[in-house]
Design an enzyme around this catalytic site. Structure first.
Site, PDB file in Angstrom:
ATOM      1  N   ARG A  23     -65.916  27.739  22.486  1.00 32.59           N
ATOM      2  CA  ARG A  23     -65.020  27.275  23.543  1.00 32.59           C
ATOM      3  C   ARG A  23     -64.983  28.317  24.637  1.00 32.59           C
ATOM      4  NH1 ARG A  23     -65.628  23.465  20.930  1.00 32.59           N
ATOM      5  NH2 ARG A  23     -64.143  21.910  20.164  1.00 32.59           N
TER       6      ARG A  23
ATOM      7  N   GLU B 104     -64.713  20.727  31.928  1.00 33.41           N
ATOM      8  CA  GLU B 104     -65.869  19.878  31.663  1.00 33.41           C
ATOM      9  C   GLU B 104     -65.548  18.432  32.008  1.00 33.41           C
ATOM     10  OE1 GLU B 104     -67.154  20.458  27.627  1.00 33.41           O
ATOM     11  OE2 GLU B 104     -67.400  22.622  27.864  1.00 33.41           O
TER      12      GLU B 104
ATOM     13  N   HIS C  35     -72.730  21.384  26.939  1.00 35.80           N
ATOM     14  CA  HIS C  35     -71.920  21.122  25.743  1.00 35.80           C
ATOM     15  C   HIS C  35     -72.604  20.113  24.821  1.00 35.80           C
ATOM     16  CE1 HIS C  35     -67.531  21.251  24.124  1.00 35.80           C
ATOM     17  NE2 HIS C  35     -68.431  21.347  23.157  1.00 35.80           N
TER      18      HIS C  35
END
Length: 330
Positions: free
Chosen positions: A236, A265, A285
């Site tokens: 993260r 994001e 991601h």
């Protein structure tokens, strides 16, 4: 039941074998990303069960208050994007399997792919070839160097094994209980956080984002890293103090970074500072985004829906809602 699935970017969920678990239900799948409350309220007005793909969409009180038919949110993993208190007050059950016994091998494999890509300049060398040029620099090998695992949990322990297979020395920094597990697995525990960042040639972050870990990697930690070292983050972004990584890379300590996660994001467009740095490898991601991983994750998500439909909800993260579930006509 009327089920809505958000943020299925590649329309892949309906192609999974486990999708048959939802046979007989009315399923709507959305392939774009929308965060606007009004737009989501309109889309989800009839939704009884909401399926979330990890943390792609934030579900907060202003939206929940307008979803009068919503009874269940089913997802997998952590849930900082969901207002759990609002769900409880409104009688919405949140089910989320924490996959405590199953590491995300997809994320571990991507982590190692990023390590190799950054240390051997794979993406930069590819760009050079495509531009009509030949070699642009000299990479670094991993054998004999020190791999630092910050957070020795399910994924961190797997990545440590990859490092061992590549002939690296593995050093671990984590909570004492995790350090004890690392020692039992034959890995060295760093003497301190300071010596950990100073000594490692590659540091890979593997912690959950909770209040205690937010900003746990500081500017001072990064400044201690070698100018030849690599920082990898597939966990993260907020584990690192805001702005600290960009500033550290500009200062040359560490000299390299590989990241799969970002503060906000999705990252759309080239404006993010990491995307303009030649010493950084960036991916969008995709740590958990593999077909095999999707089968595992969505099987759990759909099993939670089946359990709810049978009157026995499982993996409930807000159990206080259960005595009050008649709030929304359950």
């Amino acid at each position: 039941m009327k089920i809505s699935i958000l943020d299925d970017y590649h329309d892949s969920v309906r192609t999974l074998q486990c999708f048959t678990k939802l046979a007989g239900h009315e399923v709507t799948i959305w392939n774009d990303h929308v965060q606007d409350t009004d737009a989501l309220a309109e889309r989800l007005s009839d939704t009884e069960v909401l399926v979330l793909i990890r943390e792609r969409t934030k579900i907060r009180a202003p939206l929940l208050e307008r979803l009068h038919n919503l009874k269940l949110i089913s997802q997998r993993s952590v849930y900082p994007h969901i207002d759990i208190d609002a769900c409880t007050q409104l009688g919405v059950i949140v089910s989320s399997n924490q996959h405590a016994g199953t590491p995300s091998y997809a994320t571990a494999e991507l982590t190692w792919g990023l390590v190799l890509a950054a240390m051997r300049q794979i993406s930069q060398q590819m760009s050079s070839l495509r531009a009509g040029k030949w070699q642009i620099g000299i990479g670094s090998t991993l054998r004999g160097k020190t791999l630092g695992i910050y957070g020795y949990g399910r994924i961190g322990s797997v990545v440590a094994g990859y490092g061992r297979a590549f002939g690296m020395n593995v050093s671990v920094w984590a909570r004492e209980a995790s350090l004890a597990r690392a020692r039992a697995d034959g890995y060295a525990a760093a003497l301190s956080k300071e010596t950990f960042f100073e000594a490692c040639d590659v540091v890979s972050l593997h912690m959950r984002l909770v209040d205690a870990t937010r900003g746990i990697v500081t500017a001072a930690d990064l400044a201690r890293m070698k100018p030849t070292a690599l920082l990898v983050n597939t966990s993260r972004a907020p584990l690192i103090q805001p702005g600290a990584l960009v500033n550290a890379l500009r200062a040359g300590h560490p000299g390299l970074a590989a990241v799969d996660v970002y503060e906000d994001e999705p990252v759309v467009g080239p404006a993010h500072p990491l995307l303009s740095m030649d010493n950084v490898v960036c991916t969008p991601h995709i740590g958990y985004v593999s077909r095999d991983e999707y089968e595992i994750q969505f099987a759990d998500i759909f099993d939670q829906i089946i359990a709810y439909a049978s009157g026995t909800p499982i993996n409930v993260v807000n159990p206080d809602v259960l005595p009050n579930r008649t709030t929304r006509g359950l």
